[in-house]
Enzyme design. Structure first.
Site, mmCIF file in Angstrom:
data_model
loop_
_atom_site.group_PDB
_atom_site.id
_atom_site.type_symbol
_atom_site.label_atom_id
_atom_site.label_comp_id
_atom_site.label_asym_id
_atom_site.label_seq_id
_atom_site.Cartn_x
_atom_site.Cartn_y
_atom_site.Cartn_z
ATOM 1 N N ILE A 48 -10.750 18.438 -12.870
ATOM 2 C CA ILE A 48 -11.276 17.984 -14.161
ATOM 3 C C ILE A 48 -12.534 17.146 -13.983
ATOM 4 O O ILE A 48 -13.364 17.077 -14.891
ATOM 5 C CB ILE A 48 -10.212 17.206 -14.979
ATOM 6 C CG1 ILE A 48 -9.695 15.980 -14.234
ATOM 7 C CG2 ILE A 48 -9.043 18.107 -15.332
ATOM 8 C CD1 ILE A 48 -8.693 15.174 -15.062
ATOM 9 N N SER A 170 -2.322 8.572 -15.632
ATOM 10 C CA SER A 170 -1.391 9.679 -15.834
ATOM 11 C C SER A 170 -0.197 9.191 -16.635
ATOM 12 O O SER A 170 0.159 8.005 -16.597
ATOM 13 C CB SER A 170 -0.907 10.215 -14.495
ATOM 14 O OG SER A 170 0.200 11.070 -14.692
ATOM 15 N N TYR A 202 3.177 7.391 -6.473
ATOM 16 C CA TYR A 202 2.085 7.898 -7.311
ATOM 17 C C TYR A 202 2.147 7.243 -8.701
ATOM 18 O O TYR A 202 1.130 6.748 -9.211
ATOM 19 C CB TYR A 202 2.196 9.422 -7.431
ATOM 20 C CG TYR A 202 1.182 10.048 -8.367
ATOM 21 C CD1 TYR A 202 -0.152 10.144 -8.003
ATOM 22 C CD2 TYR A 202 1.563 10.516 -9.619
ATOM 23 C CE1 TYR A 202 -1.086 10.700 -8.862
ATOM 24 C CE2 TYR A 202 0.633 11.076 -10.489
ATOM 25 C CZ TYR A 202 -0.685 11.174 -10.108
ATOM 26 O OH TYR A 202 -1.606 11.721 -10.965
ATOM 27 N N LYS A 206 -0.566 4.775 -10.661
ATOM 28 C CA LYS A 206 -1.138 5.091 -11.965
ATOM 29 C C LYS A 206 -0.863 3.972 -12.973
ATOM 30 O O LYS A 206 -1.638 3.759 -13.900
ATOM 31 C CB LYS A 206 -0.599 6.441 -12.456
ATOM 32 C CG LYS A 206 -1.164 7.619 -11.648
ATOM 33 C CD LYS A 206 -2.672 7.738 -11.873
ATOM 34 C CE LYS A 206 -3.388 8.636 -10.904
ATOM 35 N NZ LYS A 206 -4.832 8.698 -11.150
HETATM 36 N N1 NAP Z 1 -3.611 17.743 -12.528
HETATM 37 C C1 NAP Z 1 -2.788 17.093 -13.318
HETATM 38 O O1 NAP Z 1 -1.873 17.697 -13.896
HETATM 39 C C2 NAP Z 1 -2.959 15.614 -13.552
HETATM 40 C C3 NAP Z 1 -2.044 14.972 -14.400
HETATM 41 C C4 NAP Z 1 -2.198 13.600 -14.617
HETATM 42 C C5 NAP Z 1 -3.256 12.909 -14.013
HETATM 43 N N2 NAP Z 1 -4.117 13.554 -13.189
HETATM 44 C C6 NAP Z 1 -5.209 12.752 -12.599
HETATM 45 O O2 NAP Z 1 -6.451 13.378 -12.818
HETATM 46 C C7 NAP Z 1 -7.376 13.003 -11.797
HETATM 47 C C8 NAP Z 1 -8.114 14.239 -11.304
HETATM 48 O O3 NAP Z 1 -7.181 15.130 -10.766
HETATM 49 P P1 NAP Z 1 -7.354 16.710 -10.657
HETATM 50 O O4 NAP Z 1 -6.165 17.282 -11.313
HETATM 51 O O5 NAP Z 1 -8.709 17.121 -11.089
HETATM 52 O O6 NAP Z 1 -7.119 16.859 -9.070
HETATM 53 P P2 NAP Z 1 -7.940 17.562 -7.887
HETATM 54 O O7 NAP Z 1 -8.343 18.940 -8.297
HETATM 55 O O8 NAP Z 1 -7.067 17.389 -6.698
HETATM 56 O O9 NAP Z 1 -9.225 16.641 -7.752
HETATM 57 C C9 NAP Z 1 -9.131 15.325 -7.248
HETATM 58 C C10 NAP Z 1 -10.470 14.848 -6.771
HETATM 59 O O10 NAP Z 1 -10.314 13.551 -6.171
HETATM 60 C C11 NAP Z 1 -11.005 13.552 -4.943
HETATM 61 N N3 NAP Z 1 -10.520 12.583 -3.966
HETATM 62 C C12 NAP Z 1 -9.304 12.512 -3.389
HETATM 63 N N4 NAP Z 1 -9.286 11.527 -2.482
HETATM 64 C C13 NAP Z 1 -10.511 10.968 -2.469
HETATM 65 C C14 NAP Z 1 -11.121 9.921 -1.737
HETATM 66 N N5 NAP Z 1 -10.464 9.258 -0.776
HETATM 67 N N6 NAP Z 1 -12.402 9.605 -1.997
HETATM 68 C C15 NAP Z 1 -13.093 10.280 -2.932
HETATM 69 N N7 NAP Z 1 -12.578 11.270 -3.663
HETATM 70 C C16 NAP Z 1 -11.302 11.622 -3.422
HETATM 71 C C17 NAP Z 1 -10.845 14.962 -4.417
HETATM 72 O O11 NAP Z 1 -11.794 15.228 -3.401
HETATM 73 P P3 NAP Z 1 -11.490 16.303 -2.211
HETATM 74 O O12 NAP Z 1 -11.691 17.667 -2.793
HETATM 75 O O13 NAP Z 1 -12.488 15.952 -1.169
HETATM 76 O O14 NAP Z 1 -10.079 16.058 -1.765
HETATM 77 C C18 NAP Z 1 -11.093 15.754 -5.699
HETATM 78 O O15 NAP Z 1 -12.459 15.851 -5.946
HETATM 79 C C19 NAP Z 1 -6.549 12.275 -10.736
HETATM 80 O O16 NAP Z 1 -6.778 10.889 -10.859
HETATM 81 C C20 NAP Z 1 -5.117 12.608 -11.090
HETATM 82 O O17 NAP Z 1 -4.244 11.588 -10.721
HETATM 83 C C21 NAP Z 1 -4.000 14.894 -12.950
#
Ligand code: NAP
Ligand code: NAG
Ligand code: NAG
Ligand code: NAG
Length: 318
Positions: A48, A170, A202, A206
């Site tokens: 996202i 989250s 986790y 959050k």
């Molecule tokens: N997906 C869901 O259903 C969901 C639900 C609730 C909340 N969220 C929240 O939404 C946010 C975005 O998640 P997403 O679903 O888009 O997940 P994602 O596709 O896994 O993307 C997460 C991003 O965070 C980066 N990241 C992880 N560790 C890092 C670090 N040490 N330094 C810098 N960047 C780092 C990753 O980089 P790399 O590619 O290099 O690892 C990636 O760009 C998160 O905060 C997550 O907790 C997601």
């Protein structure tokens, strides 16, 4: 046989409508243009965060993609440029699992960028392990790294006011708690590495995001800096990459139907970043582009203050 086919077809149609009406959720309706404004999105090489970056670049913002991998970050930057039609997009290295990297990023940013209008703390992970500084991985990345980053950039946010900080939290925060004893003893929000234990950690991380928004809002009153936390929805991203592949394969059919696409999943982030006249709702928590009420533990003044002060010490700010 034909009954089977008809039932199957009906199921697909029903699922489609379910997805279109319920899962998809509300969209950000703001028409805001962002020419002359600068935005940081952490973890914007995928998921996202990347979708948000495309939308913001399309609106004319200068978009800084703060990602930990140069290779993935630069590749994503090219995608964002192409999809948005804007060239005003830059990659800057930021590894939230290293306080040194956070400091380098901030120093670099403050030297080269004059403004900061919107900071989107989006990066997050679900993973065991420790950060470079020995903190629990989820506490370090989801909370402490962003804590330090936000604080190091506060002055620039104030100078650019009205400005906003958006924290991607989250729904899981509802199940979280902050165990200060464990933080003191083990530099982590919980121990153990079973699926349920990691889920608990986790959720705890959050909850920290939400508590921080609460405290930051109080500290920023009168400065023109406002802040928001949010649940983006359940989204099909790379987020499950650290969960074993068997579980992921098993869940795939379910997630495809019931989870949002990344483009749908970034709408609440955009709403908090862009919606006009949102300022009176500073400090609040959003989902589906709507402000929601929080459980008492997620807006507890004493816990929020205690966590802020501990984070100041742990991140070396004081
Ligand atoms: N997906 C869901 O259903 C969901 C639900 C609730 C909340 N969220 C929240 O939404 C946010 C975005 O998640 P997403 O679903 O888009 O997940 P994602 O596709 O896994 O993307 C997460 C991003 O965070 C980066 N990241 C992880 N560790 C890092 C670090 N040490 N330094 C810098 N960047 C780092 C990753 O980089 P790399 O590619 O290099 O690892 C990636 O760009 C998160 O905060 C997550 O907790 C997601
Ligand atoms: C999001 O809001 C829309 C419109 O108010 C509603 O129809 C939908 O059911 C909501 N979706 C979720 C997941 O809450
Ligand atoms: C976002 O969360 C981080 C880490 O929990 C915190 O340091 C920061 O102050 C928060 N900002 C806002 C606006 O909530
Ligand atoms: C710290 O970690 C140890 C070992 O994992 C654990 O037994 C202990 O309960 C933890 N301390 C707290 C206060 O949770």
């Amino acid at each position: 046989m034909s009954c089977f086919l008809i039932c199957g077809a009906l199921f697909v149609v029903a699922a489609y409508f379910y997805h279109e009406t319920v899962v998809k959720g509300q969209r950000c309706t703001s028409n805001a243009k962002l020419h002359g404004k600068t935005v940081i999105v952490t973890g914007s090489n995928t998921g996202i965060g990347k979708c948000a970056a495309v939308d913001l670049a399309r609106r004319g913002a200068r978009v800084i993609m703060a990602c930990r991998s140069r290779e993935r970050g630069e590749r994503a930057m090219e995608d964002v440029k192409r999809e948005s039609g804007s060239n005003n997009v830059a990659f800057m290295p930021l590894d939230l699992a290293s306080l040194k990297s956070v400091r380098n990023f901030a120093e670099n940013y403050l030297k080269t960028e004059q403004r900061l209008d919107i900071l989107i703390n989006n990066a997050g992970l679900y993973m065991e392990g420790r950060t470079e500084d020995g903190f629990g991985m989820m506490f370090g990345v989801n909370h402490l790294g962003h804590f330090l980053l936000t604080n190091l950039l506060l002055q620039r946010l104030k100078e650019s006011a009205p400005s906003r900080v958006v924290n991607v939290s989250s729904l899981a925060h509802n199940f979280g708690h902050v165990d200060f004893d464990c933080l003191h003893q083990n530099k982590t929000l919980g121990t153990g590495n079973s699926f349920m234990q990691l889920m608990q950690i986790y959720s705890n991380s959050k909850l920290c995001n939400v508590l921080f928004t609460h405290e930051l809002h109080k500290r920023m009153q009168g400065t023109g800096v406002t802040c928001y936390s949010l649940h983006p929805g359940a989204i099909n991203t790379e987020f499950a990459r650290n969960i074993n592949w068997f579980t992921v394969m098993f869940l795939k059919p379910i997630t495809s139907f019931f989870f949002k696409t990344p483009e749908q999943g970034c709408q609440t982030t955009l709403h908090c970043a862009l919606q006009e006249d949102l300022e009176p709702l500073s400090g609040r928590y959003f989902s589906n582009c709507t402000a929601r009420n929080l459980l008492a533990k997620a807006r507890d003044d004493a816990t929020a203050k205690k966590l802020w002060e501990l984070s100041e010490r742990l991140s070396g700010l004081v």
